[in-house]
Design an enzyme around this catalytic site. Structure first.
Site, PDB file in Angstrom:
ATOM      1  N   LYS A 173       8.933   9.561   0.887  1.00  9.39           N
ATOM      2  CA  LYS A 173       8.495  10.051   2.190  1.00  9.39           C
ATOM      3  C   LYS A 173       9.253   9.255   3.246  1.00  9.39           C
ATOM      4  O   LYS A 173       8.860   8.157   3.628  1.00  9.39           O
ATOM      5  CB  LYS A 173       6.985   9.867   2.349  1.00  9.39           C
ATOM      6  CG  LYS A 173       6.310  10.907   3.242  1.00  9.39           C
ATOM      7  CD  LYS A 173       6.822  10.974   4.664  1.00  9.39           C
ATOM      8  CE  LYS A 173       6.320   9.832   5.517  1.00  9.39           C
ATOM      9  NZ  LYS A 173       6.833   9.943   6.932  1.00  9.39           N
ATOM     10  N   GLU A 226       5.370  -4.186   3.898  1.00 12.11           N
ATOM     11  CA  GLU A 226       6.125  -5.057   4.800  1.00 12.11           C
ATOM     12  C   GLU A 226       5.831  -4.540   6.194  1.00 12.11           C
ATOM     13  O   GLU A 226       6.151  -3.403   6.521  1.00 12.11           O
ATOM     14  CB  GLU A 226       7.623  -5.012   4.476  1.00 12.11           C
ATOM     15  CG  GLU A 226       8.403  -6.158   5.116  1.00 12.11           C
ATOM     16  CD  GLU A 226       8.765  -5.893   6.556  1.00 12.11           C
ATOM     17  OE1 GLU A 226       8.048  -6.417   7.440  1.00 12.11           O
ATOM     18  OE2 GLU A 226       9.727  -5.174   6.804  1.00 12.11           O
ATOM     19  N   CYS A 276      12.747  -5.791  11.798  1.00 19.18           N
ATOM     20  CA  CYS A 276      11.518  -6.578  11.652  1.00 19.18           C
ATOM     21  C   CYS A 276      11.830  -8.060  11.566  1.00 19.18           C
ATOM     22  O   CYS A 276      10.963  -8.902  11.821  1.00 19.18           O
ATOM     23  CB  CYS A 276      10.729  -6.120  10.431  1.00 19.18           C
ATOM     24  SG  CYS A 276      11.693  -6.069   8.924  1.00 19.18           S
ATOM     25  N   GLU A 328       4.734  -7.529  18.473  1.00 18.53           N
ATOM     26  CA  GLU A 328       6.059  -7.072  18.054  1.00 18.53           C
ATOM     27  C   GLU A 328       6.536  -5.985  19.012  1.00 18.53           C
ATOM     28  O   GLU A 328       5.839  -4.994  19.244  1.00 18.53           O
ATOM     29  CB  GLU A 328       6.012  -6.525  16.623  1.00 18.53           C
ATOM     30  CG  GLU A 328       7.390  -6.160  16.094  1.00 18.53           C
ATOM     31  CD  GLU A 328       7.355  -5.703  14.642  1.00 18.53           C
ATOM     32  OE1 GLU A 328       8.272  -6.075  13.888  1.00 18.53           O
ATOM     33  OE2 GLU A 328       6.425  -4.973  14.271  1.00 18.53           O
TER      34      GLU A 328
END
Length: 359
Positions: A31, A112, A146, A246
């Site tokens: 996906k 993650e 990230c 973030e």
């Protein structure tokens, strides 16, 4: 295994997660992120051309809240490998613990979920190396990693000198289309990301001191991409929104630390613990940071991005993720069920398996 991949490394991350599932004997449903379905389709084509049997690799494009949610809650899915935002990752973990329908297993979830990564610049650091490392870590790929640096924690004695050099180096970065060789900072992925980053930059004006807001040149506005400025804010409090959330864009918070103890405390006092680094010439402080800087991937006197599979297995602690680091020796174990078999080998004779139709 359901592999739910992000858009920022649409081939590398998808390949790593799906290959791990395949080599350990799992059928896989890929996906991809809704922004990057074509690259995933090409990967599926490569798998099939390489001889993976029909039905073993399956391609499921779609929106996360529809296709991704269906995979997470389906009773026949045994493993979920996810890379993406913290909000979505935590929702997946919450949903995956539910036992539904005919399900007779607990789903294994490998996540993650991002970072708010810091670089400590010690007061004896080589400032040329430190500036170059922070610029690359913060603004490469427009900060859409990230692992990107979004906090520079600088000791007071060299704070002003480092900041001056950092601003001038960052001011020279060329913002433009990705196809131009001199471009360093390209557009961000989509309008939603552009809007979010601009909102953080606006907030930065009230939370810190804007020392650089390097706007995209006028010429790129006609190209149709989602460009944002390169922004640096100084004197950001460690607990400010800008220093804790973030952003996933080219926005850097520079935080002042009175000493090395405070620098380590600021670096660790955050939910995310993915990557981090230090620039220092002190063996004692480097050794202390090795032991006390709590991140999954720690770098010394170099940039904090660009881990290499097999050499620097990648993954975080805290709210940055779950499971073993990708590309490491233990990563594949997450895709299998382990068993222990014990046999008493002291026999009282042997049966003839050929007799009586035994097989």
């Amino acid at each position: 295994a359901a592999v739910i991949a992000p858009w920022n490394f649409p081939l590398a991350i998808l390949t790593g997660m799906s290959a791990a599932a395949l080599v350990t004997g799992n059928a896989v449903i890929l996906k991809p992120a809704e922004q990057t379905p074509v690259i995933a389709a090409e990967l599926v084509k490569i798998y099939r051309e390489a001889g993976v049997p029909a039905g073993v690799v399956n391609y499921l494009p779609g929106y996360g809240e529809e296709a991704g949610a269906a995979l997470v809650t389906h009773p026949d899915v045994h493993i979920i490998a996810f890379t993406g935002s913290r909000a979505v990752g935590l929702r997946i973990l919450q949903e995956a613990v539910q036992v539904r329908g005919h399900q007779r297993h607990i789903k294994q979830v490998i996540t993650e979920m991002g970072g708010k990564n810091a670089v400590i610049v010690d007061d004896d650091a080589d400032l040329d190396e430190a500036v170059a490392g922070v610029v690359t870590s913060a603004f490469g790929y427009a900060g859409q990693k990230c692992s990107a640096a979004s906090r520079a924690i600088v000791l007071e004695r060299i704070y002003d000198a480092f900041l001056e050099r950092l601003v001038e180096a960052s001011r020279s970065l060329i913002i433009g289309p990705a196809w131009e060789p001199l471009t360093y900072v390209g557009p961000v992925i989509e309008e939603e990301a552009q809007r979010r980053i601009l909102n953080y930059i606006e907030k930065g004006h009230s939370e810190g001191r804007p020392v650089l807001v390097h706007e995209p040149p006028a010429r790129v506005k006609d190209l149709g991409g989602y460009y944002v400025p390169v922004a640096i804010f100084a004197d950001v409090p460690p607990t400010a929104v800008l220093a804790c959330e973030e952003i996933f864009g080219p926005v850097l918070s520079v935080i002042r630390a009175k000493d090395f103890d405070e620098a380590l405390h600021i670096a660790n006092d955050i939910d995310y613990k993915l990557t981090g680094g230090i620039f220092s010439r002190s063996p004692a402080r480097i050794e202390r940071a090795r032991k006390e800087f709590r991140v999954g991937n720690f770098y010394i006197n170099r940039k904090i991005t660009g881990s290499l599979v097999g050499r620097q297995p990648f993954g975080g602690l805290g709210l940055s993720g779950t499971g073993f680091q990708a590309g490491g020796p233990d990563y594949l174990k997450q895709y299998v069920d382990t068993r222990v078999i014990t046999e008493n080998t002291l026999r009282r004779g042997f049966a003839d398996d050929a007799a009586g139709g035994r097989s």
